[in-house]
Design an enzyme around this catalytic site. Structure first.
Site, PDB file in Angstrom:
ATOM      1  N   CYS A   4      -0.952  71.642 -13.974  1.00  0.00           N
ATOM      2  CA  CYS A   4      -1.472  70.854 -12.840  1.00  0.00           C
ATOM      3  C   CYS A   4      -2.952  70.500 -12.986  1.00  0.00           C
ATOM      4  O   CYS A   4      -3.443  69.628 -12.278  1.00  0.00           O
ATOM      5  CB  CYS A   4      -1.244  71.597 -11.534  1.00  0.00           C
ATOM      6  SG  CYS A   4       0.485  71.942 -11.251  1.00  0.00           S
ATOM      7  N   ASN A  23       4.635  68.460  -5.201  1.00  0.00           N
ATOM      8  CA  ASN A  23       3.729  68.755  -6.315  1.00  0.00           C
ATOM      9  C   ASN A  23       4.197  67.987  -7.555  1.00  0.00           C
ATOM     10  O   ASN A  23       5.254  68.289  -8.108  1.00  0.00           O
ATOM     11  CB  ASN A  23       3.749  70.272  -6.562  1.00  0.00           C
ATOM     12  CG  ASN A  23       2.838  70.706  -7.696  1.00  0.00           C
ATOM     13  OD1 ASN A  23       2.324  69.886  -8.449  1.00  0.00           O
ATOM     14  ND2 ASN A  23       2.650  72.007  -7.815  1.00  0.00           N
ATOM     15  N   HIS A  56      -5.728  69.206  -5.910  1.00  0.00           N
ATOM     16  CA  HIS A  56      -4.350  69.191  -6.415  1.00  0.00           C
ATOM     17  C   HIS A  56      -3.396  69.389  -5.230  1.00  0.00           C
ATOM     18  O   HIS A  56      -3.623  70.237  -4.373  1.00  0.00           O
ATOM     19  CB  HIS A  56      -4.179  70.315  -7.434  1.00  0.00           C
ATOM     20  CG  HIS A  56      -2.769  70.540  -7.853  1.00  0.00           C
ATOM     21  ND1 HIS A  56      -1.954  69.510  -8.271  1.00  0.00           N
ATOM     22  CD2 HIS A  56      -2.010  71.675  -7.903  1.00  0.00           C
ATOM     23  CE1 HIS A  56      -0.760  70.003  -8.564  1.00  0.00           C
ATOM     24  NE2 HIS A  56      -0.771  71.307  -8.352  1.00  0.00           N
TER      25      HIS A  56
END
Ligand code: ACO
Length: 333
Positions: free
Chosen positions: A116, A290, A260
């Site tokens: 990520c 996500n 994020h």
């Protein structure tokens, strides 16, 4: 150029697949509910790429939009870096597929794997090329087809992830000019001691694909959610503070944080620790879940197109992911 180079973001773009998978639909696949997913994560729905769409197809669509917004032609691009943990194949790199698709024949192309945090790692790597004067115009892309790594029988993880892609075009500019979109600082960190907390154990050289491994779903995402949550908040706050300090700025200077997008509770925890009102923390995790390396460039593009970024604004980008890895970057828009 007479003065040393700095890097400026001159265009943003994103692409999200059309198919929407809602919490309601997921609750028919695993034992979960819209109420649980919404209260624990803030996610309402996520996008799922079509069977015939590879990560490079999502990346290409985002790249073309970023190039259009920057007003650059394929031949202007001399570097393509794709951050992804879901490459089209082990090799060639996904960046080479993007190069072929957009006809950027002058580009050097490679991928970066930092889960990520991948997009911010890629941004820093590209920025180093530009600041060193060895490349002039880079496409930096975060793109994922995480639906291919999700264990659709595991309610602990399958509700969290989605597919998508975001991209920026960055250009080397003379440091003496006041170019908008200037990347002021980037910091990165990693802690390989924690590799086991978030990973896809199978499918690589350590545990190659076999029928048995697939039956045990070793080719899917395994995560210790609670531990990951704690490290994510701590590391993202520390990284944000360091990146601000490196840029010679303080929390009070921040116009917008783009963290994020993994979990709304992580995002509000970061805003609280940085003493920022929640409106200053950009959030679209409700729509997309996500999407790993794609979350930050997608959110940056949305914020840009929504007119939330004004010339001169200080924008803080911050990420955390498998590895563990983390990174933060400060931009003057
Ligand atoms: N629906 C219903 N119940 C569920 C679900 C679900 N989808 N998932 C888990 N549960 C249950 C669990 O089984 C557990 O039940 P039990 O108490 O009977 O055992 C209970 O809910 C609580 O589970 P917790 O793990 O305590 O839930 P938590 O509040 O920690 O939330 C979550 C879980 C959302 C995964 C959270 O820990 C999180 O967001 N972690 C961080 C994820 C992240 O930041 N990832 C970033 C990087 S991702 C990357 O790099 C690819």
């Amino acid at each position: 150029m007479s003065s040393p180079c700095v890097s400026s973001i001159i265009g943003t773009g994103s692409y999200m697949p059309e198919k929407i998978l809602t919490n309601e639909e997921l609750s028919k696949i695993v034992d979960t509910s819209d109420e649980w997913i919404t209260t624990r994560t803030g996610i309402k729905e996520r996008r799922i790429a079509a069977d015939n769409q590879a990560t490079s197809d999502l990346a290409t669509a985002a790249a073309l939009r970023a190039m259009e917004s920057a007003g650059v032609k394929p031949e202007d691009i001399d570097l393509i870096v794709v951050a992804t943990v879901t490459p089209d194949m082990p090799f060639p790199s996904t960046a080479c597929f993007v190069q072929k698709n957009i006809g950027a024949s002058n580009a050097v192309c490679f991928d970066i794997s930092a889960a990520c945090s991948g997009f911010l790692y890629a941004l820093q790597v590209a920025r180093n090329f530009l600041n060193a004067g060895t490349r002039s115009t880079a496409l930096v892309i975060g793109a994922e087809k995480l639906s291919t790594l999700v264990n659709w029988t595991d309610r602990n993880t399958c509700v969290l992830f989605g597919d998508g892609a975001g991209a920026v075009v960055i250009r080397a500019v003379d440091s003496a000019t006041e170019a908008p979109g200037r990347v002021l600082s980037t910091i990165m960190g990693s802690d390989g001691n924690l590799v086991n907390l978030l990973r896809v154990p199978g499918g690589g050289s350590a545990c190659p694909i076999t029928a048995e491994n697939i039956d045990s779903r070793l080719n899917t995402i395994h995560m210790e959610g609670k531990e990951t949550f704690k490290h994510a908040v701590t590391r993202m706050c520390q990284a944000s503070e360091k990146a601000l300090e490196m840029a010679g700025l303080t929390k009070e200077d921040i116009s917008l944080v783009i963290p994020h997008q993994a979990n709304a509770r992580i995002i509000t925890a970061i805003a609280d620790r940085l003493d920022l009102p929640h409106e200053k923390a950009f959030m679209n995790v409700d729509k997309y879940g996500n999407t790993s390396a794609a979350t930050i460039p997608v959110a940056l593009d949305e914020a840009n197109r929504q007119g939330r970024l004004k010339r001169g604004d200080i924008v803080l980008l911050v990420a955390f992911g498998g590895g563990f890895t983390w990174a933060s970057s400060v931009i003057r828009w």
